[in-house]
Motif scaffolding. Structure first.
Motif, PDB file in Angstrom:
ATOM      1  N   GLN A 139      -0.363 -13.997 -24.940  1.00  0.00           N
ATOM      2  CA  GLN A 139      -0.657 -12.981 -23.935  1.00  0.00           C
ATOM      3  C   GLN A 139      -0.246 -11.625 -24.498  1.00  0.00           C
ATOM      4  N   ARG A 140      -1.123 -10.629 -24.302  1.00  0.00           N
ATOM      5  CA  ARG A 140      -0.858  -9.266 -24.758  1.00  0.00           C
ATOM      6  C   ARG A 140      -1.222  -8.285 -23.652  1.00  0.00           C
ATOM      7  N   ASP A 141      -0.345  -7.317 -23.446  1.00  0.00           N
ATOM      8  CA  ASP A 141      -0.577  -6.286 -22.435  1.00  0.00           C
ATOM      9  C   ASP A 141      -1.587  -5.272 -22.942  1.00  0.00           C
ATOM     10  N   VAL A 142      -2.500  -4.860 -22.062  1.00  0.00           N
ATOM     11  CA  VAL A 142      -3.519  -3.886 -22.427  1.00  0.00           C
ATOM     12  C   VAL A 142      -3.740  -2.908 -21.277  1.00  0.00           C
ATOM     13  N   ASN A 143      -4.330  -1.776 -21.616  1.00  0.00           N
ATOM     14  CA  ASN A 143      -4.901  -0.880 -20.621  1.00  0.00           C
ATOM     15  C   ASN A 143      -6.309  -1.395 -20.341  1.00  0.00           C
ATOM     16  N   LEU A 144      -6.553  -1.869 -19.125  1.00  0.00           N
ATOM     17  CA  LEU A 144      -7.822  -2.499 -18.806  1.00  0.00           C
ATOM     18  C   LEU A 144      -9.000  -1.541 -18.890  1.00  0.00           C
ATOM     19  N   ALA A 176       0.818  -1.224   0.000  1.00  0.00           N
ATOM     20  CA  ALA A 176       0.000   0.000   0.000  1.00  0.00           C
ATOM     21  C   ALA A 176       0.844   1.262   0.000  1.00  0.00           C
ATOM     22  N   SER A 177       2.060   1.177  -0.573  1.00  0.00           N
ATOM     23  CA  SER A 177       2.914   2.356  -0.640  1.00  0.00           C
ATOM     24  C   SER A 177       2.501   3.232  -1.813  1.00  0.00           C
ATOM     25  N   ALA A 178       2.900   4.510  -1.761  1.00  0.00           N
ATOM     26  CA  ALA A 178       2.574   5.436  -2.847  1.00  0.00           C
ATOM     27  C   ALA A 178       3.189   4.972  -4.156  1.00  0.00           C
ATOM     28  N   ALA A 179       4.399   4.431  -4.082  1.00  0.00           N
ATOM     29  CA  ALA A 179       5.069   3.956  -5.292  1.00  0.00           C
ATOM     30  C   ALA A 179       4.298   2.807  -5.929  1.00  0.00           C
ATOM     31  N   ASP A 180       3.781   1.892  -5.101  1.00  0.00           N
ATOM     32  CA  ASP A 180       3.001   0.772  -5.637  1.00  0.00           C
ATOM     33  C   ASP A 180       1.721   1.254  -6.298  1.00  0.00           C
ATOM     34  N   ILE A 181       1.045   2.184  -5.640  1.00  0.00           N
ATOM     35  CA  ILE A 181      -0.204   2.698  -6.180  1.00  0.00           C
ATOM     36  C   ILE A 181       0.039   3.420  -7.501  1.00  0.00           C
ATOM     37  N   ALA A 182       1.112   4.223  -7.551  1.00  0.00           N
ATOM     38  CA  ALA A 182       1.439   4.923  -8.793  1.00  0.00           C
ATOM     39  C   ALA A 182       1.765   3.944  -9.906  1.00  0.00           C
ATOM     40  N   LYS A 183       2.514   2.892  -9.577  1.00  0.00           N
ATOM     41  CA  LYS A 183       2.892   1.900 -10.581  1.00  0.00           C
ATOM     42  C   LYS A 183       1.676   1.152 -11.107  1.00  0.00           C
ATOM     43  N   ALA A 184       0.683   0.964 -10.259  1.00  0.00           N
ATOM     44  CA  ALA A 184      -0.487   0.187 -10.647  1.00  0.00           C
ATOM     45  C   ALA A 184      -1.442   0.961 -11.525  1.00  0.00           C
ATOM     46  N   ASN A 185      -1.277   2.253 -11.672  1.00  0.00           N
ATOM     47  CA  ASN A 185      -2.270   3.062 -12.365  1.00  0.00           C
ATOM     48  C   ASN A 185      -1.700   3.836 -13.546  1.00  0.00           C
ATOM     49  N   VAL A 186      -0.716   3.240 -14.237  1.00  0.00           N
ATOM     50  CA  VAL A 186      -0.186   3.846 -15.455  1.00  0.00           C
ATOM     51  C   VAL A 186       0.000   2.765 -16.508  1.00  0.00           C
ATOM     52  N   TYR A 187       0.038   3.189 -17.788  1.00  0.00           N
ATOM     53  CA  TYR A 187       0.372   2.284 -18.880  1.00  0.00           C
ATOM     54  C   TYR A 187       1.185   3.054 -19.897  1.00  0.00           C
ATOM     55  N   VAL A 223      -4.941   1.386 -16.180  1.00  0.00           N
ATOM     56  CA  VAL A 223      -4.809   0.210 -15.321  1.00  0.00           C
ATOM     57  C   VAL A 223      -4.238  -0.921 -16.164  1.00  0.00           C
ATOM     58  N   PRO A 224      -2.992  -1.359 -15.910  1.00  0.00           N
ATOM     59  CA  PRO A 224      -2.368  -2.373 -16.762  1.00  0.00           C
ATOM     60  C   PRO A 224      -2.894  -3.780 -16.488  1.00  0.00           C
ATOM     61  N   GLY A 225      -3.039  -4.528 -17.548  1.00  0.00           N
ATOM     62  CA  GLY A 225      -3.463  -5.916 -17.449  1.00  0.00           C
ATOM     63  C   GLY A 225      -3.096  -6.649 -18.719  1.00  0.00           C
ATOM     64  N   TYR A 226      -3.711  -7.805 -18.955  1.00  0.00           N
ATOM     65  CA  TYR A 226      -3.391  -8.550 -20.173  1.00  0.00           C
ATOM     66  C   TYR A 226      -4.544  -9.454 -20.568  1.00  0.00           C
ATOM     67  N   THR A 227      -4.563  -9.772 -21.845  1.00  0.00           N
ATOM     68  CA  THR A 227      -5.459 -10.805 -22.358  1.00  0.00           C
ATOM     69  C   THR A 227      -4.664 -12.100 -22.478  1.00  0.00           C
ATOM     70  N   ASN A 247      -0.798  -1.868 -24.265  1.00  0.00           N
ATOM     71  CA  ASN A 247       0.109  -1.313 -23.258  1.00  0.00           C
ATOM     72  C   ASN A 247       1.519  -1.789 -23.613  1.00  0.00           C
ATOM     73  N   TYR A 248       2.344  -0.902 -24.116  1.00  0.00           N
ATOM     74  CA  TYR A 248       3.671  -1.274 -24.633  1.00  0.00           C
ATOM     75  C   TYR A 248       4.695  -1.238 -23.500  1.00  0.00           C
ATOM     76  N   VAL A 249       4.552  -2.199 -22.580  1.00  0.00           N
ATOM     77  CA  VAL A 249       5.316  -2.166 -21.339  1.00  0.00           C
ATOM     78  C   VAL A 249       6.458  -3.179 -21.309  1.00  0.00           C
ATOM     79  N   GLU A 250       6.511  -4.110 -22.275  1.00  0.00           N
ATOM     80  CA  GLU A 250       7.551  -5.138 -22.255  1.00  0.00           C
ATOM     81  C   GLU A 250       8.912  -4.554 -22.659  1.00  0.00           C
TER      82      GLU A 250
END
Length: 771
Positions: free
Chosen positions: A426-431, A360-371, A384-388, A437-440
């Motif tokens: 598997q492909r990364d997406v913005n949920l 529940a750190s600020a860094a974790d929250i920030a990381k979880a909400n960008v793509y 919100v990053p995720g994948y199919t 989501n070009y994160v690889e």
């Protein structure tokens, strides 16, 4: 965690009370008489059918009539035979096949965290994990194509199963499967009947769980030469025990048995299953999530988080089709052929990492909400990053066997051929929007010089080609004695044709082939019509998983198949009121798979064989039939499954309980069915000791022990009462409301570990109409 005697005392008190009530309420008339043991021992006659690896005919005694588990007098390895009556009378109707198997000694499990049959589960046999033993359906091995693991509630729900047999050993040469290694769970399909009937069943219980089921038997149709048909349909709906985790399932099943003259028959079977549920792809709650939301946290209703239920859902469909032809082709000669196909299709949308809020750190929250919205550009935007994920395959196979009996013995020979086609991606997406989501990481194909799109984890086709040929020679030198040596040859080939291979993320075409020659020898001696002893020697084989080909330079890997050498012996006794069997075993497991960094860093990861495990123990099961339809039973095991490597400590491997125990009472007479059964799983660890290199490893031993469970139990109370054609009943699952941890998935650090707990006490009521 510590154990307590309070649950056991409570269960004993309930058991004694129930015994007293049922004894006084028992009907005056006795159950229908069974034939004497010397007349009703069909499993002591020479076999006239083809070897399946298990015998499901048992001596007709009072104990076996009501026993939840028993063994055949003809068995050549330890086994637990579980009948349809136990499945129907003593378990929740939504149970998967692992929960059915759990009643046997040395069988443990975890999963079902969303409720019985409402999420997948895994079973272990003597500490062998899923993927290290076979699961078969009507003699056909089934499993995934990347490794031989199984989906417990996806192919064969309980309405499709007539009998289940747990073979605690590799079986004989005719026992087929990709993981003829640590044992077998053999499922047998619902049987057709000579008499016509229709059964309708409805259930409702905890977590707003409901089920509708129908089963129709045509009976023998004279105009079609005695053809028999059974059809079944089932729907399950539930909110689930975990937060925001609804589950829906549909199944249809059909089977036709067609006599072809007096000496042959054709069986056609098909089943289709569909599951839809909300669950993260990598499930489980961290300790931080548990502290905030409780043990049964899974998803939430916050669309700004990766644990939003709308971003985590799966749709699975499967089908299985079988055509079996059996014929007496000559006196004392039988031929059988099974042609089959089955498929699996998993379409998943999931949060990329649902443990990111572990601290529940600020860094974790920030990381979880960008793509990353642009390929090759390290810019970020809110999202919100995720994948199919897609994982779908189809298997095709054929099994042919023939058996010739020549009086003082018999020979059985056959072959199995199977191949598969698989597609996985598997492909990364913005949920939030579904945009890429070009994160690889950036990867360049060394051959073409082209860059892999940074939203693609992998896009891969793969194939397997698998053949097995076997022969068994059963010798009967004296009355009651059967000595059966056997031999099996295995060839197993894996191929990858990947647009972007998993892990490496570059185009690759790769192939590996593994072969093995496996000897077997069994002996069974019928001392008399009630007592038999047996012994077995068997070699096992398990090919490396598809992951061995997820490397840049597979030629540098030296991995060989895992091997097992199995020695075991036991005794089976079927008396008029007593059914008992016990065994001892020792299994040497070598060539354990391991991945390491290559000596040259630029070569990446390679696979090797590193380590061995020794399994040994003692097992037993007993049922005693009391007067007036009562019976008591117990079974248990002491299981040793420890690393056996030079320079490393002798420690129990992960998910391998040191012992198991089960006990209970059953009542079956007149219109009443009752059972109270408790299964205890003993101390176990949830991480392997592979990181510990010597007995003085210091701080690593406390870490290993921090993943320890001192054991847990789960009791089921079930009762049924017949009122004419109507049967009403109820079950209380996990009667004593045990909520202990059943498994821990280790994360990148301890805060990211994911925990699973027993589902608390739950209730189900049901009504069944038969006509």
């Amino acid at each position: 965690m510590s154990t307590s005697t309070r649950p056991q005392r409570l269960l004993l008190g309930v058991s004694m009370l129930a015994l007293s009530i049922l004894s006084s309420a028992a009907y005056a008339e006795t159950p229908p008489a069974l034939a004497p043991a010397d007349e009703a021992a069909p499993d002591q006659k020479p076999k006239t059918d083809l070897a399946e690896g298990s015998d499901i005919v048992v001596t007709a005694t009072r104990a076996n009539e009501i026993a939840p588990v028993t063994a055949s007098l003809q068995t050549t390895q330890p086994q637990s035979i579980i009948s349809r009556s136990f499945i129907e009378d003593s378990l929740p109707a939504t149970s998967d096949f692992n929960q059915i198997a759990l009643i046997g000694p040395s069988v443990s499990g975890y999963g079902n965290a969303n409720g019985p049959g409402l999420s997948e589960s895994k079973a272990q046999i003597r500490g062998f994990q899923d993927g290290e033993y076979n699961v078969t359906y009507d003699g056909v091995p089934f499993g995934d194509t990347n490794d031989p693991t199984h989906h417990s509630n996806t192919f064969f729900p309980s309405n499709t199963i007539e009998t289940l047999i747990v073979d605690r050993g590799p079986g004989n040469a005719s026992q087929l499967g990709q993981a003829t290694f640590g044992g077998n769970i053999n499922l047998f399909s619902r049987a057709t009947r000579e008499d016509a009937s229709i059964e309708a069943k409805a259930t409702y219980g905890s977590f707003n769980t409901w089920m509708l089921r129908g089963v129709a038997q045509s009976g023998a149709i004279d105009k079609l030469g005695g053809t028999e048909i059974v059809l079944s349909g089932q729907h399950i709906g539930s909110d689930g025990a975990r937060t925001y985790s609804p589950f829906r399932s549909n199944n249809v099943f059909g089977k036709v048995m067609i006599p072809i003259g007096p000496d042959a028959k054709l069986t056609i079977l098909a089943t289709y299953n569909e599951n839809t549920f909300n669950q993260p792809d990598k499930d489980g709650a961290t300790l931080s999530q548990i502290a905030q939301f409780g043990k049964y946290f899974s998803l939430n209703n916050d669309p700004n988080s990766q644990t939003y239920y709308g971003y985590n859902h799966t749709h699975k469909t499967t089908d299985f089709e079988l055509v079996k032809f059996e014929a007496n082709i000559a006196p004392n000669s039988i031929f059988e052929n099974r042609a089959y196909t089955y498929s699996y299709d998993n379409e998943t949308l999931s949060g990329n990492d649902v443990t990111l809020f572990a601290t529940a750190s600020a860094a974790d929250i920030a990381k979880a909400n960008v793509y990353t919205p642009v390929n090759g550009v390290a810019t970020t935007a809110p999202g919100v990053p995720g994948y199919t994920k897609t994982n779908k395959y189809r298997m095709f196979g054929d099994i042919a066997k023939t058996r010739i009996d020549f009086g003082f013995g018999a020979i059985t020979a056959g072959a199995w051929i199977e191949w598969s086609n698989t597609y996985r991606q598997q492909r990364d997406v913005n949920l939030v929007t579904g945009a890429p989501n070009y994160v690889e990481k950036k990867v360049i194909d060394p051959v073409s010089g082209l860059a892999t799109p940074q939203n693609i984890k992998f896009d891969q086709n793969s194939h397997t080609n698998h053949t097995e040929e076997f022969v068994e020679l059963e010798l009967r030198p004296i009355a009651g004695l059967k000595i059966t040596p056997g031999f099996k040859h295995v060839d197993f080939n894996r191929q990858i044709d990947a647009l972007y291979n998993q892990t490496t993320r570059i185009p690759q075409k790769l192939s590996n082939t593994y072969s093995a020659n496996l000897p077997f020898a069994t002996i069974n001696y019928a001392v008399n019509d009630r007592l038999a002893v047996y012994a077995q020697y068997a070699r096992g084989f398990l090919a490396p998983s598809l992951g061995v080909l997820y490397v840049a330079k597979p030629s540098l890997s030296t991995v060989e198949p895992e091997r097992s050498t199995n020695y075991q012996a036991g005794v089976v006794y079927h008396g008029g009121n007593l059914s008992i069997d016990a065994d001892v075993y020792k299994i040497d497991f070598t060539n354990k798979f391991a991945s390491i960094n290559a000596p040259v860093a630029s070569d990446g990861v390679i696979w090797i064989n590193q380590g061995s495990v020794q399994y040994k123990g003692i097992e037993g099961q007993v049922t005693y039939a009391l007067p007036h339809g009562l019976a008591v039973f117990a079974n248990g095991s002491r299981n040793y499954a420890k690393t056996n490597n030079d320079g490393s400590p002798n420690l129990q491997v992960a998910n391998a309980p040191e012992w198991t125990a089960a006990a209970g009472i059953l009542y079956k007479s007149g219109p009443i069915r009752f059972s109270l059964i408790d299964k205890y799983t003993g101390r176990q660890w949830f991480t392997d000791p592979s990181s510990i290199t010597n007995a003085n490893a210091g701080t690593t031993l406390p870490v290993y022990n921090s993943y320890r469970s001192n054991g847990y139990n789960s009791a089921i109370l079930s009762a049924r009462y017949d009122i004419g054609p109507v049967r009403v009943g109820f079950e209380i699952n996990n009667l004593l409301d045990s909520r202990r941890v059943t498994n821990i998935n280790t994360g990148k650090t301890t805060p990211f570990d994911q925990y699973f707990y027993q589902t608390g006490r739950s209730f189900t009521g049901d009504i069944t109409l038969t006509f």
